[in-house]
Design an enzyme around this catalytic site. Structure first.
Site, short mmCIF file in Angstrom:
data_model
loop_
_atom_site.label_atom_id
_atom_site.label_comp_id
_atom_site.label_asym_id
_atom_site.label_seq_id
_atom_site.Cartn_x
_atom_site.Cartn_y
_atom_site.Cartn_z
N GLY A 163 0.80 -1.21 0.00
CA GLY A 163 0.00 0.00 0.00
C GLY A 163 0.84 1.26 0.00
N GLU B 32 2.08 -8.11 -2.34
CA GLU B 32 0.88 -8.76 -1.81
C GLU B 32 0.78 -10.25 -2.13
OE1 GLU B 32 -0.11 -4.39 -1.90
OE2 GLU B 32 1.03 -5.80 -3.13
#
Length: 300
Positions: free
Chosen positions: A147, A170
């Site tokens: 993020g 991720e």
């Protein structure tokens, strides 16, 4: 004091400090709003119009928590309606780190039913940041992962130290980027390169990021760990001297034009150009050119 009406639902500390300008060997005052792991500063003096947004959660390597995202969201909303703002720099106040991504400890105890809504909230915040009408610059002086990198992808310009580490990691956690990474990264570096980076969860340094077009500049890190931030300040100074209405309309024309075909994009350009014709700034630019002096733009 600036920003006294912002961050209205979040405890904050207002302060006035000195900011040392290493480029011009001078100092300028800074108005500061500090909240949950997040600091917003509005520079004055020689750097009037430059706003900095700083991550400040050293204990978690600036991991994105709920409260931190709330602070970020409030800051974005306040800047959106601030006509005096010219450029925004997103950076870190923690040495040798930009943003480690999601707060995994907080995420681990989050009910499964809340995860989707929370990720959606992050994605919307990043989109709101992308949609800010003024130029945004990410100064990446340390790891920007998950993020953290996705937020920087929403910036118009990215600057990294050569030793910074960036990556969408991720898939290493059994998930995919959920903050716009699968959409913005391909538009920046191309689909094939983006797929390789996302499929492998690979982390690259600032120099490699420059080679693939992920960042605009890669600068050698200094002993203070803020080389990218100093470069961002230098670039922001250059941008802030230009016509503010023109810069905002240019950003709008570029961003919207990228979403449509060329002919429609050219029509968008024409429409945005037309909005500059009746402005005082356009007249000031012409007069200043004739008089051989720097223009004094007023965003009117």
């Amino acid at each position: 004091m600036y920003f006294t009406n912002h961050f209205r639902n979040i405890p904050l500390r207002l302060a006035s400090s000195k900011f040392y300008n290493p480029i011009r060997k001078s100092a300028c005052k800074v108005s500061t709003v500090q909240s949950q792991g997040f600091v917003m500063e509005k520079l004055t003096g020689d750097r009037e119009g430059i706003v900095t947004l700083g991550f400040n959660r050293p204990e978690t390597k600036n991991a994105l928590s709920k409260s931190m995202l709330d602070s970020f969201s409030e800051a974005v909303e306040s800047i959106k309606y601030d006509k005096s703002a010219r450029v925004v720099i997103l950076h870190s106040l923690v040495k040798n780190i930009f943003c480690a991504g999601a707060d995994l400890k907080e995420r681990a105890v989050m009910p499964e039913s809340e995860v989707g809504r929370f990720v959606g909230k992050i994605c919307q915040l990043i989109t709101n940041f992308y949609d800010l009408p003024l130029p945004t610059i990410a100064a990446i002086d340390g790891p920007a992962l998950g993020g953290g990198l996705e937020i920087s992808l929403a910036c118009d310009i990215r600057i990294a130290s050569s030793t910074a580490k960036v990556g969408l990691v991720e898939t290493k956690l059994g998930i995919i980027p959920g903050g716009g990474g699968t959409q913005r990264l391909p538009r920046i570096v191309g689909p094939a390169v983006a797929k390789e980076l996302i499929f492998t969860g690979r982390i690259i340094d600032g120099s490699t990021a420059l080679e693939i077009g992920l960042v605009n500049h890669a600068v050698e890190q200094n002993s203070d760990g803020n080389a990218a931030f100093l470069k961002a300040l230098e670039l922001s100074e250059e941008i802030s001297k230009q016509g503010p209405i023109a810069v905002r309309l240019a950003k709008l024309a570029i961003n919207k034009g990228l979403e449509v075909d060329l002919h429609t994009g050219l029509a968008l350009e024409e429409a945005n150009y037309a909005q500059t014709i009746g402005t005082k700034d356009r007249i000031e630019g012409l007069v200043a050119f004739k008089e051989k002096r720097p223009p004094k733009f007023t965003a009117e």
